[in-house]
Design a protein around this motif. Structure first.
Motif, PDB file in Angstrom:
ATOM      1  N   UNK A 174      34.998 -77.203 -15.677  1.00  0.00           N
ATOM      2  CA  UNK A 174      33.994 -77.750 -14.775  1.00  0.00           C
ATOM      3  C   UNK A 174      33.076 -76.657 -14.247  1.00  0.00           C
ATOM      4  N   UNK A 175      33.658 -75.495 -13.935  1.00  0.00           N
ATOM      5  CA  UNK A 175      32.845 -74.374 -13.445  1.00  0.00           C
ATOM      6  C   UNK A 175      31.859 -73.916 -14.507  1.00  0.00           C
ATOM      7  N   UNK A 176      32.325 -73.844 -15.765  1.00  0.00           N
ATOM      8  CA  UNK A 176      31.426 -73.427 -16.846  1.00  0.00           C
ATOM      9  C   UNK A 176      30.269 -74.401 -16.967  1.00  0.00           C
ATOM     10  N   UNK A 177      30.571 -75.697 -16.838  1.00  0.00           N
ATOM     11  CA  UNK A 177      29.512 -76.703 -16.940  1.00  0.00           C
ATOM     12  C   UNK A 177      28.502 -76.547 -15.812  1.00  0.00           C
ATOM     13  N   UNK A 178      28.982 -76.200 -14.612  1.00  0.00           N
ATOM     14  CA  UNK A 178      28.081 -76.043 -13.484  1.00  0.00           C
ATOM     15  C   UNK A 178      27.195 -74.808 -13.627  1.00  0.00           C
ATOM     16  N   UNK A 179      27.608 -73.834 -14.417  1.00  0.00           N
ATOM     17  CA  UNK A 179      26.848 -72.591 -14.591  1.00  0.00           C
ATOM     18  C   UNK A 179      25.806 -72.685 -15.697  1.00  0.00           C
ATOM     19  N   UNK A 180      25.774 -73.798 -16.410  1.00  0.00           N
ATOM     20  CA  UNK A 180      24.879 -73.967 -17.547  1.00  0.00           C
ATOM     21  C   UNK A 180      24.004 -75.195 -17.361  1.00  0.00           C
ATOM     22  N   UNK A 181      22.866 -75.198 -18.046  1.00  0.00           N
ATOM     23  CA  UNK A 181      22.046 -76.409 -18.122  1.00  0.00           C
ATOM     24  C   UNK A 181      21.694 -76.629 -19.588  1.00  0.00           C
ATOM     25  N   UNK A 182      21.809 -77.866 -20.031  1.00  0.00           N
ATOM     26  CA  UNK A 182      21.541 -78.189 -21.431  1.00  0.00           C
ATOM     27  C   UNK A 182      20.049 -78.380 -21.656  1.00  0.00           C
ATOM     28  N   UNK A 183      19.531 -77.786 -22.729  1.00  0.00           N
ATOM     29  CA  UNK A 183      18.129 -77.951 -23.115  1.00  0.00           C
ATOM     30  C   UNK A 183      18.097 -78.316 -24.594  1.00  0.00           C
ATOM     31  N   UNK A 184      17.034 -79.007 -25.006  1.00  0.00           N
ATOM     32  CA  UNK A 184      16.879 -79.358 -26.416  1.00  0.00           C
ATOM     33  C   UNK A 184      15.816 -78.468 -27.033  1.00  0.00           C
ATOM     34  N   UNK A 185      16.152 -77.869 -28.150  1.00  0.00           N
ATOM     35  CA  UNK A 185      15.243 -76.981 -28.851  1.00  0.00           C
ATOM     36  C   UNK A 185      15.284 -77.333 -30.330  1.00  0.00           C
ATOM     37  N   UNK A 186      14.183 -77.893 -30.846  1.00  0.00           N
ATOM     38  CA  UNK A 186      14.140 -78.269 -32.259  1.00  0.00           C
ATOM     39  C   UNK A 186      15.177 -79.304 -32.623  1.00  0.00           C
ATOM     40  N   UNK A 187      15.469 -80.230 -31.696  1.00  0.00           N
ATOM     41  CA  UNK A 187      16.443 -81.279 -31.974  1.00  0.00           C
ATOM     42  C   UNK A 187      17.881 -80.848 -31.797  1.00  0.00           C
ATOM     43  N   UNK A 188      18.106 -79.603 -31.371  1.00  0.00           N
ATOM     44  CA  UNK A 188      19.452 -79.085 -31.175  1.00  0.00           C
ATOM     45  C   UNK A 188      19.678 -78.842 -29.681  1.00  0.00           C
ATOM     46  N   UNK A 189      20.803 -79.287 -29.173  1.00  0.00           N
ATOM     47  CA  UNK A 189      21.128 -79.052 -27.772  1.00  0.00           C
ATOM     48  C   UNK A 189      21.716 -77.662 -27.610  1.00  0.00           C
ATOM     49  N   UNK A 190      21.129 -76.896 -26.716  1.00  0.00           N
ATOM     50  CA  UNK A 190      21.628 -75.558 -26.419  1.00  0.00           C
ATOM     51  C   UNK A 190      21.878 -75.456 -24.921  1.00  0.00           C
ATOM     52  N   UNK A 191      22.617 -74.414 -24.531  1.00  0.00           N
ATOM     53  CA  UNK A 191      22.914 -74.211 -23.123  1.00  0.00           C
ATOM     54  C   UNK A 191      22.234 -72.950 -22.624  1.00  0.00           C
ATOM     55  N   UNK A 192      21.617 -73.040 -21.457  1.00  0.00           N
ATOM     56  CA  UNK A 192      20.976 -71.894 -20.811  1.00  0.00           C
ATOM     57  C   UNK A 192      21.746 -71.598 -19.525  1.00  0.00           C
ATOM     58  N   UNK A 193      22.087 -70.349 -19.319  1.00  0.00           N
ATOM     59  CA  UNK A 193      22.764 -69.958 -18.086  1.00  0.00           C
ATOM     60  C   UNK A 193      21.789 -70.059 -16.918  1.00  0.00           C
ATOM     61  N   UNK A 194      22.195 -70.721 -15.852  1.00  0.00           N
ATOM     62  CA  UNK A 194      21.328 -70.871 -14.690  1.00  0.00           C
ATOM     63  C   UNK A 194      20.991 -69.500 -14.113  1.00  0.00           C
ATOM     64  N   UNK A 195      21.908 -68.557 -14.235  1.00  0.00           N
ATOM     65  CA  UNK A 195      21.671 -67.204 -13.722  1.00  0.00           C
ATOM     66  C   UNK A 195      20.522 -66.511 -14.447  1.00  0.00           C
TER      67      UNK A 195
END
Length: 287
Positions: A174-195
């Motif tokens: 849950x903590x890892x999920x809270x530290x990331x935000x999902x973005x879509x790039x070229x139809x692929x979901x990637x995670x960006x660190x909020x930090x």
């Protein structure tokens, strides 16, 4: 009988799904979560509770397109556990079926949800749990049997170490999920660190996240991110901008106007936010 969590960020659709699930005699209980954060918190409690606990969940009925983390993102996080709850995707989009079944989803139900189709998904979940219970075999002497609706292999990976063992692992996910935000790039979901995010720019009902490596557009209003990330040091400086306080390099005052430099970007500060921003920067500078 199944203990169910339904997740959908459209409240009327969530209420309809819960109504149908609660009308099914094979469903013992059905709870709802209207976003990924609430869903992860509830699932974390379930994993900490263990399969015999009051907070246990057997199946998650999961929407795919949601603000922030998508249903696929949640399923990927749960896949990190040895025995996560079963997943049934409920979505208006046909194009994610391959990804869903790669994540070992029990079923893929298209919206608008027909009662008979949802009943079939419930049947598949019951059958899946029943097969797993049969494969686990009878409980050994001196060991409490696991109820058929919650087979042994649905325990968290650390369950062998006792109920407390599941807590840290579930909380970490849950903590890892809270530290990331999902973005879509070229139809692929990637995670960006909020930090890594320096500032956020409003673009209608969307927001553009600016990092040192580039920018990403997400379907989340700036006001929502302001509320979610206030505790992470993000401050509103303008109706169009949200800035990570630690990433402000300079505060500039010129002819009654205020601006900040964030890396190579110079962002205007509105009058209503200027004093609060100066106070926050002063506190930061003095520790």
């Amino acid at each position: 009988m199944l203990r169910v969590l339904a997740v959908d960020d459209e409240k009327p659709l969530l209420e309809e799904l819960l109504y149908l699930l609660r009308s099914d005699d094979r469903v013992l209980s059905a709870e709802g979560a209207c976003d990924a954060t609430g869903a992860l918190r509830r699932i974390t409690r379930a994993l900490e509770s263990g399969p015999d606990g009051a907070d246990a969940i057997d199946v998650v009925f999961l929407d795919i397109h949601m603000a922030g983390l998508t249903g696929l993102d949640i399923a990927r996080l749960l896949a990190g556990f040895a025995q996560p709850p079963l997943i049934v995707f409920v979505t208006a989009h046909e194009g994610f079926a391959v990804q869903a079944f790669d994540l070992k989803a029990v079923d893929y139900v298209l919206k608008p949800v027909r009662p008979e189709r949802l009943a079939e998904a419930v049947r598949r979940a019951c059958d899946h749990l029943g097969r797993n219970a049969a494969a686990a075999g009878p409980a050994s002497a001196g060991t409490a049997a696991v109820p058929p609706a919650v087979p042994a292999q649905h325990r968290p990976a650390a369950a062998a170490a006792g109920p407390a063992g599941a807590g840290p692992a579930a909380a970490a996910a849950a903590d890892r999920a809270q530290d990331l935000i999902a973005v879509e790039l070229g139809g692929v979901t990637r995670f960006v660190a909020i930090a890594d995010i320096a500032y956020v720019e409003a673009q209608g009902d969307y927001a553009r996240l600016h990092t040192d490596a580039g920018s990403h557009l997400v379907r989340i209003p700036l006001s929502t991110l302001e509320e979610r990330w206030a505790a992470r040091g993000f401050v509103r400086i303008h109706r169009r901008h949200l800035v990570a306080l630690r990433r402000i390099d300079e505060l500039r005052l010129d002819a009654g106007t205020t601006s900040v430099r964030v890396g190579a970007a110079e962002l205007q500060v509105s009058r209503r936010h200027a004093r609060q921003l100066r106070d926050l920067l002063m506190r930061q500078a003095t520790g």
